[in-house]
Design an enzyme around this catalytic site. Structure first.
Site, short mmCIF file in Angstrom:
data_model
loop_
_atom_site.label_atom_id
_atom_site.label_comp_id
_atom_site.label_asym_id
_atom_site.label_seq_id
_atom_site.Cartn_x
_atom_site.Cartn_y
_atom_site.Cartn_z
N ASP A 196 -6.09 0.17 -6.15
CA ASP A 196 -5.79 -0.53 -4.90
C ASP A 196 -6.80 -0.13 -3.83
OD1 ASP A 196 -4.08 -1.74 -2.68
OD2 ASP A 196 -2.74 -1.98 -4.39
N HIS A 251 -2.42 -1.05 2.24
CA HIS A 251 -1.85 -1.78 1.10
C HIS A 251 -1.53 -0.85 -0.07
CE1 HIS A 251 -1.92 -4.55 -2.40
NE2 HIS A 251 -1.43 -5.43 -1.56
N SER A 495 2.30 -8.32 -4.49
CA SER A 495 1.83 -6.93 -4.42
C SER A 495 2.99 -5.97 -4.34
CB SER A 495 0.97 -6.73 -3.16
OG SER A 495 -0.34 -7.14 -3.35
#
Length: 582
Positions: A196, A251, A495
């Site tokens: 990520d 994220h 996600s």
């Protein structure tokens, strides 16, 4: 869908199908084939850098094609079958594509200047794969896992974390104090890699489970794109390569928290609260997922003995990769073929070494079995998107790659989230991903999304908390103990769904795995079987479709409860995984 990472209600993320080369020229190096030193690379100004994927047994022919096309081979990555080459910026890919030995050519172009590095910075002196340069030895892996080992907490009473009441997602899948936490949960001998944007390894609700010894960063940040548009912004460190415990996007930290935030009396708990979290960074600060870092991250996961990886992204710059689309130029088709081929080889490499591969399905609100239009590609350079007609021969990578378990997103009422991609072939599992438009619940606004850890400096930069540390709105939650505060953010997207499946996979490895490289191991095929067997089947809506007022779309669900386009084999279930008899 526009974002490269699979998240809604978050900043727009874009990307390119290239890795980033630092300022300067590529130094001469010996090929790993032992063919002797490569010629010095021509100046960057009139040459581009390419990843040239060759067919089985065709390395020599591909090297000849590079030379015949006016290029220079700088290095060979034999593990995945590609050459790093320099060649003319015009016509080189097309020339290589004429060789039957070459199956794909992806530009590995330099996309921005490293402003934190002094002018005239030296050349890149290690052209071979970072996976080889940074890869952990067997001894490193064993020591790292041994130092983090922690016995399973079978049968122990568990107290709810302070923010557990906000975690409707964990209740939906049975990851609660009276559910999977009280029965069996993954321990630190099980490693989950987060491919990520990075992981904030110092966040109070991640640090106890963060495996710093195994974590790696395969990305160099770049402030601007070739047109001078802001990309990653100023580099935070001189090398422009962040430490392996940093996330300047947020994220990856959110994903890691959902998988494995510990039960420590702070904030939230993840699906597998005793798992070992490994940052395997392949995304830039701005959320770009370039091909080369993705290849290196997957290769490293296989070499390091990682048990499960979560991939909440797609590889840029193409949302859909079409290898033979008449709407694309020859060079574009070769680039897309390189992405499809290269990522599949890296996935196969990792899976063959025991890595279970979990991916977000995508946020394009699209039936992936019948796509018709792609308006988001190519996503790099910024602003170069164009509309093109596509069909089912075009694939989203890695969600539609072989050997990958792809996960759709659900809202709090268990309705498929309006943004989530779907498809009878493509959807393997479903999991909570959040949906602010899901009116089938008493929850309101941001609370319909997924709450997980967030880096403080990112929230401050985005003005989501003020100078005094107070949240500026309902999307951020602050939780304090003894004068020390940590922060959590509501986000939604596929996600946010796939980490739930990755956490359940970790529980299964902990339960049924055998001693392996530095910890426990369970074959990916067996993990996949168990994930499907322990999932809760969910039938299609009675009408066979669901109308989404937000986007005024009608999505049709096809297939039985055992396997359908919205829910796949079912909703992941941590409690059933923790109690299954195998």
């Amino acid at each position: 869908m526009r974002g490269r990472s699979m998240v809604r209600g978050y900043k727009r993320l874009a990307g390119a199908a290239v890795s980033l080369a630092v300022a300067g020229t590529l130094a001469a190096a010996s090929l790993v084939t032992g063919a002797g030193p490569a010629a010095a690379a021509p100046p960057v100004a009139d040459r581009g850098e390419y990843l040239v994927f060759y067919g089985a047994g065709a390395q020599a022919e591909a090297l000849s094609a590079v030379k015949a096309g006016g290029g220079v081979a700088a290095a060979v990555e034999a593990k995945l079958g590609y050459i790093i080459a320099r060649g003319p910026r015009t016509g080189f890919a097309e020339a290589l594509g004429a060789s039957p030995a070459v199956v794909g050519v992806t530009d590995n172009r330099r996309i921005g200047a490293a402003t934190a590095v002094a002018a005239g910075a030296g050349p890149l002196t290690a052209p071979l794969s970072p996976a080889a340069a940074e890869g952990a030895s067997a001894a490193d892996v064993s020591a790292a896992n041994a130092s983090a080992a922690n016995p399973s907490t079978v049968g122990k009473a568990v107290k709810a974390e302070p923010l557990a009441g906000r975690q409707w997602d964990m209740r939906m899948i049975g990851a609660t104090p009276s559910g999977s936490y009280a029965v069996n949960r993954a321990n630190k001998k099980v490693t989950v890699g987060i491919i990520d944007t990075g992981v904030d390894g110092r966040h109070p609700d991640i640090a106890p489970n963060f495996n710093r010894a195994l974590s790696r960063n395969f990305v160099t940040d770049h402030p601007k794109d070739p047109n001078g548009k802001t990309l990653d912004g100023p580099c935070e460190v001189k090398s422009c390569k962040d430490p392996a415990d940093v996330d300047d996007d947020g994220h990856g930290t959110h994903v890691a928290s959902t998988i494995g935030s510990p039960i420590n009396g702070i904030g939230v708990a993840g699906v597998a609260p005793d798992v070992s979290l490994v940052n395997i960074r392949a995304g830039t600060d701005s959320g770009f997922f370039f091909l080369k870092p993705v290849l290196d991250a997957l290769t490293y996961a296989g070499d390091a003995g990682i048990d499960v990886v979560n991939m909440s992204f797609f590889v840029d710059p193409w949302t859909f990769n079409c290898t033979n689309n008449p709407a694309d130029s020859k060079a574009d088709r070769l680039q897309q073929a390189g992405i499809v081929t290269g990522v599949q080889r890296a996935l196969d490499y990792a899976r063959a070494r025991g890595v279970t591969l979990i991916s977000a399905l995508g946020n394009g609100s699209t039936d992936l079995g019948d796509p018709t239009t792609d308006k988001e590609s190519p996503g790099y350079p910024l602003g170069k998107e164009r509309e093109r007609t596509i069909d089912n021969s075009c694939v989203n990578v890695p969600a539609e790659s072989r050997g990958v378990i792809s996960v759709s997103a659900l809202g709090p009422s268990k309705r498929k989230a309006w943004y989530s991609d779907y498809g009878t072939e493509q959807t393997d599992l479903s999991a909570p991903g959040g949906d602010p438009s899901d009116a089938g619940t008493s929850l309101k606004g941001a609370t319909r999304e997924i709450l997980a850890a967030a880096p403080t400096h990112v929230l401050r930069r985005e003005k989501l908390i003020n100078a005094a540390g107070k949240p500026a709105g309902g999307s951020v939650v602050r939780e304090c103990h003894h004068g020390h505060c940590s922060y959590y953010q509501y986000l939604s997207g596929t996600s946010m769904a796939s980490p739930h499946a990755a956490g359940v996979a970790a529980i299964l490895v902990a339960r049924f795995g055998r001693p392996g490289k530095g910890g426990l191991t369970l074959s990916p095929s067996r993990v996949e079987q168990l994930l499907y067997a322990t999932a809760t089947p969910v039938s299609c809506p009675a009408s066979g479709s669901t109308t989404y007022s937000v986007s005024e779309e009608t999505h049709t669900c096809a297939g039985p409860a055992a396997k359908n386009g919205f829910y796949g084999h079912g909703l992941v279930n941590a409690y059933r995984a923790a109690t299954a008899k195998g």
